[in-house]
Design an enzyme around this catalytic site. Structure first.
Site, PDB file in Angstrom:
ATOM      1  N   ASP A 154      -1.370   5.412   1.435  1.00 45.95           N
ATOM      2  CA  ASP A 154      -2.389   6.400   1.082  1.00 45.95           C
ATOM      3  C   ASP A 154      -3.266   6.756   2.273  1.00 45.95           C
ATOM      4  O   ASP A 154      -3.977   5.913   2.823  1.00 45.95           O
ATOM      5  CB  ASP A 154      -3.255   5.838  -0.048  1.00 45.95           C
ATOM      6  CG  ASP A 154      -4.260   6.858  -0.566  1.00 45.95           C
ATOM      7  OD1 ASP A 154      -4.128   8.046  -0.239  1.00 45.95           O
ATOM      8  OD2 ASP A 154      -5.173   6.450  -1.290  1.00 45.95           O
ATOM      9  N   ASP A 353      -3.985  15.441   2.543  1.00 44.28           N
ATOM     10  CA  ASP A 353      -4.000  14.196   1.785  1.00 44.28           C
ATOM     11  C   ASP A 353      -2.624  13.911   1.199  1.00 44.28           C
ATOM     12  O   ASP A 353      -2.010  14.781   0.574  1.00 44.28           O
ATOM     13  CB  ASP A 353      -5.038  14.290   0.660  1.00 44.28           C
ATOM     14  CG  ASP A 353      -5.231  12.981  -0.064  1.00 44.28           C
ATOM     15  OD1 ASP A 353      -5.206  11.924   0.591  1.00 44.28           O
ATOM     16  OD2 ASP A 353      -5.408  13.006  -1.293  1.00 44.28           O
TER      17      ASP A 353
END
Length: 482
Positions: A154, A353
């Site tokens: 992530d 992201d």
């Protein structure tokens, strides 16, 4: 997944091309690691440790990749429920990213880099990367002797952590829970350590060992000791004394993953911990069994579209770019500089992201993109919208006939004149099993006085190798490099 395998069903006056529609998963909301009072962990045992032992490694680290379907069955009766769950987490993530930025704006402090003892500096480190309900999973080895775990990779997370024994409560994960008492290289950090002081609100650490709290949306969290441990990439290499969280109190499912591999740009982020000059990934189709890789220290492919990597001085975790517009069939929808640039106060801007699926723009920018798209997509059969809580995907089409053309062209325009072409698979998301697809963009749903950050989601990144060149401060997008 819909593929153009049948006889072509042409649409009038449109050039024909073959596409594969494939869509992505995403991680849970990013967190802000905090140090909490050690008194909350009096019930936890302290583990005896020995000095980490070196291991023999080669210059290239690479592992096989594992599809989500081989790890844990998703608990949904139909595909639409799964999409609703993913999109709900998507909105929670966007909200929490903005919350983290707001907190950073008001409590900005410069953090000093923490550099561990690095055992190897390979040309190319790789680790497995595969999708899950809660994100993309990297297969990482932890401890000595090595135990392997699936961690969510992530870019929005600041630290790496995994569930540890003893834990109460624990959530169900696909791998056995890590037992630090069985690792000779596990070493709890003190409150005075650089790693601990680099965590937010470290002034709350009053007694050793250093502890952390990772808070997410929807009651997902992890809390435990902050320690150093040996992290390995299969049998080909390892890095000693990497700061990770050892979670003893954990809530939420995390897609069956053992924890988080934090790729954020903070001093305790994984890239900084292993002194990586860059990292890259190529995200796979959420609904397929195909796989890809997460690499460290590899150069961007030669055909990469390179754009400046912008770091927000108020919060180091996120990776920003200056996206100036979206071009649809040759017509550019401009994004105002006030929206794509980070403000002097640290608010606004546009970040890339890995964990958000749907790209979020300021509401007026989204309306302009949507209306321009609709104008050029008149040959696609329209369908009703798709609701998920506070936001509705309002531009949808019935692609059950698997058309091979009719799709508008779309590209991202970056500051400096760089253009990144998108495939239909990068701007349409499947939302049910009958063939309904919706435009994979949305507008900000929150009514707030301060400027929100915009987010380029992972649907727009699918099928590309995305390289974060930390040393040269560029992000590269290279199509068809999976």
């Amino acid at each position: 997944m819909y593929m153009a395998r049948k006889a072509q069903r042409p649409c009038p006056s449109v050039n024909i091309f073959i596409i594969v529609l494939s869509f992505f998963s995403f991680t849970l909301s990013p967190f802000s690691p905090q140090v909490v009072s050690a008194s909350a962990f009096k019930r936890l045992q302290l583990f005896s440790t020995e000095e980490a032992q070196p291991s023999s490694t080669s210059s290239v680290l690479s592992l096989s990749l594992h599809p989500r379907s081989s790890i844990m069955k998703l608990p949904y009766d139909n595909y639409s429920d799964l999409v609703l769950s993913r999109l709900a987490s998507d909105r929670a993530r966007a909200k929490l990213i903005n919350s983290n930025i707001e907190r950073a704006v008001s409590t900005f402090n410069c953090l000093h880099a923490v550099k561990p003892d690095v055992q190897v500096q390979p040309e190319d480190l790789k680790t497995p990367l595969t999708h899950s309900e809660g994100g993309y999973l990297a297969r990482i080895g932890v401890g000595q002797p090595v135990k392997e775990f699936h961690l969510i990779a992530d870019t929005g997370s600041q630290i790496t952590w995994l569930q540890c024994l003893p834990c109460d409560p624990c959530y169900e994960q696909s791998d056995p829970i890590f037992d630090p008492s069985g690792s000779s290289s596990f070493s709890p950090l003190s409150c005075a350590s650089q790693e601990c002081t680099s965590l937010e609100k470290n002034q709350n650490c009053k007694a050793d060992p250093c502890t952390y709290k990772a808070s997410y949306g929807d009651n997902f969290s992890s809390m435990g000791e902050f320690a150093t441990e040996t992290v390995s990439f299969g049998s080909s290499g390892s890095v000693d004394k990497v700061a990770i969280g050892c979670g003893h109190t954990n809530q939420g499912g995390f897609g069956g993953a053992a924890g988080i591999l934090g790729l954020g740009g903070t001093p305790v982020g994984f890239p900084s911990q292993i002194r990586a000059t860059s990292f890259s990934y190529c995200l796979v189709d959420m609904d397929s069994n195909s796989s890809s890789s997460l690499e460290f220290n590899s150069a961007p492919p030669g055909d990469s579209v390179l754009v400046p990597l912008i770091i927000n001085p108020r919060i180091e975790a996120y990776y920003y770019v200056e996206l100036t517009g979206v071009t649809i069939n040759g017509e550019k929808v401009s994004i105002p500089a006030s929206d794509y640039q980070i403000g002097e106060d640290g608010r606004g801007g546009i970040l890339v992201d890995s964990g958000t699926a749907i790209t979020e723009f300021p509401t007026q920018v989204y309306y302009s993109v949507r209306d321009t798209f609709v104008k050029y997509a008149r040959a696609l059969p329209p369908a009703s919208g798709f609701d998920y809580g506070p936001v509705k995907l309002d531009t949808c089409y019935d692609l059950s006939s698997e058309p091979t053309d009719c799709y508008p062209t779309m590209s991202f325009e970056f500051h400096g004149g760089k253009t990144l072409s998108l495939r239909p698979a990068n701007y349409l998301i499947r939302v049910d099993t009958s063939g309904k697809h919706c435009l994979a963009f949305t507008g900000s749903s929150e009514r707030v006085s301060s400027k929100r950050v915009s987010i380029i989601g992972n649907i727009q990144q699918q099928g590309m190798r995305v390289t974060y060149d930390i040393t040269n401060k560029v992000i590269g997008f290279s199509p068809n490099q999976c």
